[in-house]
Design an enzyme around this catalytic site. Structure first.
Site: not given
Lengths: 285, 474
Positions: A161, A166
């Site tokens: 990932e 974020e």
């Protein structure tokens, strides 16, 4: 795909401290010699110039609260129910709008949207970039990220990932870039924050990107390279236990999560609806 | 209760009593440079005063004047700070600390800044009643206040956003504060401030505006009434992710009346009711629409209470526009925790009227001095109920004599109680209530209490007006 995200951001910060110190020389002091990106051959782009539903040849919706996918709360105790309704995902005025709403829907108290390019666009290596204006507020957790296309066969974190961006809505000046893989996932992932000094991510658009090659992932914001993750980084961070799995095609995800282990729940001050505006997504090689 | 207190402070000040302390501080900023525009220096107090001139400390008239000093031991990353010793509630020289810091001389151009910031700490965790800027003891047009600011015992940075800096091109009110002991049980404490300055943070964002505290409220009123727009709040999200709300002065806003013929609003946020009808008052600031509205229902001409004609020598007045009133401690004590009554006093063509809303009980206190009703043994009250009169209305007026100690309580108080019923009132008409005071001790009367006795949900009145409250020689 359980426990994909980090529980404690403090730990992330500590883990990334060693990287930070060696990056200092050429990334934390951006100057004319800093090479941020080298890949300029445009492979795909969505400029979001067609109003309505996002381009179905590139994007599909993930629907629900994760239960159908076998991971209720999407592996992080998230609170939202993803839908494909225009109230949650639409293209208007030249931008993709993902909207987190506070409403009772299918047993959840919030709705939101999550777009993926799985099976529609997957690429190994390259430069992945998006120009985004972010929402704000406690419990609001938007992301622009990549997952390995073989996660169904090689369950996360084996498939890898890459979190290009974020952000937690109660830290409106900070984004973070992260990589997860075998023995460096969840709260042990490799991550670094990028903080704006005199501005915020929810008041104007910013460019978030990675340039990813066989032995590096470079993370940048607005042309500032702030993190490089290499096989050596993974080795050092995991005492040799980690495995470099960023050598397969990945697909793109854009979403706003609400609540969950990392951001915590929305509070009385959290304003709804909250919107993430995406001006473009571009991929180069 | 806090708000009430602050309003009182400001009013007290407007009487014009000011004490000025001359501070022997060194100043760094030269007055030599003569510029076409005003100084854009942001610093106010950074270990010492910056460019404030010599005569800049103006305490509130009823505060403790010498509560302020420069502390040369404590400071934020330094050894100097602006120190405020908040007095105990029973301090005879003033029961709270409050002051404005106003530049002695030309104002500053603060239009490039987006916040006032400062570091602060306290000797114990406290909630400071008010902190802000823009109060100049003039029009206070640019006043911005953060209320009930939580200050802890470690230095922390506080941010007070500027709603519209473009208005601050010649501003003298650099900082103001009011700190009492209502939240500390009457015990004094110390506040330290340092690095008080205007800054351009770039992280003040997501403004959310409110008028009437974000509610849609409605007021029944009359031609000639003037009343202020209330509940002006602007909330911002700071870089910390925390919201900070401030109360900006009305003049930051642009008010709009849907029907200016019925009700118009001045730049200062004063609504004037012109004719019968309905008008909705809304507001914007910097082009952003405020949540909430104020609907003015003008019922037409208001009948004023009968004008008192008694000889002033025979009268001790508590509230009237005809007589000189005796000092009153409060017209609404906001008694916690059971009182719900709020005040929405108004004036009609200059005649002031007490207006109690959300009523259950309320008191008028006048203990400094008490009233001697030995000779002036009749109490006169005009009362108006702007609604239908409940058939089983049971309205109680209690008159309290404070006894020899001239203070509420102390074991020497006595009361007299008089009930009024539906037959004593007519809807939308002034009633004249006459109360002969017959209790034995009546030379230290200090309190009148009004209350609903019956079940408030079925028979009470929610709203009434009072005027011409006075004692007289019958």
């Amino acid at each position: 795909m359980t426990n994909r995200f980090n529980k404690t951001i403090i730990k992330i910060a500590l883990k990334s401290f060693t990287i930070a110190s060696f990056l200092m020389v050429y990334s934390c002091d951006p100057d004319e010699t800093q090479v941020v990106t080298q890949l300029d051959n445009l492979v795909i782009a969505d400029e979001f110039n067609v109003e309505g539903t996002p381009d179905a040849s590139l994007w599909s919706f993930e629907i629900g609260d994760g239960t159908a996918q076998g991971i209720p709360g999407w592996g992080n105790n998230e609170l939202q129910y993803y839908t494909d309704r225009p109230e949650n995902v639409t293209v208007e005025n030249g931008v993709l709008v993902i909207t987190a709403q506070q409403e009772v829907f299918e047993g959840s108290n919030y709705t939101s949207g999550r777009l993926i390019t799985k099976d529609l666009f997957e690429q190994q290596y390259g430069r992945f970039e998006a120009r985004i204006r972010l929402p704000y507020g406690k419990g609001i957790w938007p992301a622009f990220w990549l997952l390995g296309s073989d996660c169904d066969e090689n369950p996360w974190p084996q498939c890898g990932e890459i979190d290009i961006m974020e952000y937690l809505g109660d830290s409106p000046t900070v984004v973070f870039g992260t990589a997860h893989g075998p023995n460096f996932s969840g709260e042990d992932s490799i991550s670094k924050e990028y903080e704006l000094e005199n501005s915020r991510f929810d008041t104007q658009f910013h460019v978030f990107g990675i340039e990813w090659g066989p032995d590096y992932i470079n993370y940048y914001v607005d042309g500032d390279l702030y993190q490089t993750i290499t096989p050596d980084t993974v080795n050092e961070e995991t005492d040799g236990a980690g495995q470099w799995v960023f050598n397969r095609p990945f697909y793109i995800i854009l979403n706003i999560a609400v609540g969950g282990n990392l951001p915590g729940s929305p509070n009385a001050q959290t304003v709804f609806p909250q919107r993430m505006f995406v001006d473009y997504v571009r991929v180069y090689n | 209760m806090k708000n009430k207190r602050l309003i009182k402070l400001v009013r007290a000040f407007s009487l014009g009593l000011v004490l000025t302390l001359i501070l022997g501080c060194e100043r760094d900023i030269s007055d030599d440079a003569v510029e076409a525009t005003f100084s854009n220096i942001g610093d106010v107090f950074t270990d010492n005063f910056v460019g404030m001139g010599s005569d800049f400390y103006f305490p509130f008239a009823d505060s403790k004047f010498d509560a302020f000093s420069v502390d040369n031991n404590e400071g934020y990353n330094s050894a100097a700070s602006y120190r405020v010793d908040v007095p105990n509630a029973n301090d005879a020289t003033g029961n709270y600390a409050g002051a404005i810091l106003r530049i002695d001389g030309d104002g500053r151009d603060l239009s490039s800044y987006d916040a006032l910031t400062f570091w602060a700490k306290a000797s114990q965790g406290v909630s400071v009643d008010a902190l802000g800027f823009g109060q100049d003891f003039g029009e206070n047009k640019h006043q911005v206040t953060a209320n009930n600011v939580s200050v802890g015992t470690n230095w922390a940075k506080y941010t007070i956003p500027i709603p519209d800096a473009s208005r601050l091109v010649n501003e003298r009110g650099m900082f103001w504060y009011a700190a009492g002991t209502q939240a500390t049980g009457g015990s004094g404490y110390v506040l330290w401030f340092d690095d008080i300055k205007f800054e351009t943070l770039g992280t003040i964002a997501q403004p959310r505006l409110a008028i009437a505290n974000g509610n849609d409220i409605s007021i029944d009123t009359f031609i000639g009434v003037t009343l202020p727009v209330t509940g002006l709040v602007e909330t911002y999200n700071l870089a910390s992710g925390v919201d900070q709300s401030v109360s900006p002065a009305p003049s930051y806003y642009t008010f709009t009346s849907s029907n200016p013929g019925v009700a118009s609003v001045s730049e200062a946020g004063i609504i004037t009711v012109n004719t019968a009808g309905t008008a909705v008052i809304t507001a914007t600031l910097n082009g952003l629409q405020a949540e909430g509205s104020l609907t003015v229902n003008s019922l037409g001409n208001f009948q004023l209470a009968p004008v008192p004609t008694r000889n002033p020598d025979d009268v001790t007045s508590i509230f009237s526009d005809v007589y000189t009133n005796t000092p009153v401690d409060f017209f609404n004590g906001f008694w916690e925790p059971f009182q719900t009554t709020l005040s929405a006093d108004f004036a009609v063509d200059g005649d002031n009227i007490l207006n109690y809303t959300n009523f259950n009980f309320v008191g008028n206190q006048f203990a400094n001095p008490t009233v001697d009703a030995t000779e002036k043994s009749n109490l006169h009250v005009n009362m108006y109920i702007p609604a239908d009169i409940p058939s089983d209305l049971d309205f109680l007026i209690t008159i309290k004599d404070f006894g020899a100690d001239q203070a509420d309580g102390g074991g020497d108080d006595t009361i007299q109680q008089v009930f009024f019923f539906a037959a004593d009132f007519t809807s939308n008409t002034w009633a004249t209530l006459e109360i002969p005071i017959t209790m034995a001790n009546r030379n230290n009367i200090g309190l009148i209490i009004y209350e609903n006795i019956n079940n408030p949900t079925t028979s009470s009145i929610e709203n009434f007006y009072l005027d011409n409250i006075y004692f007289y020689v019958p």
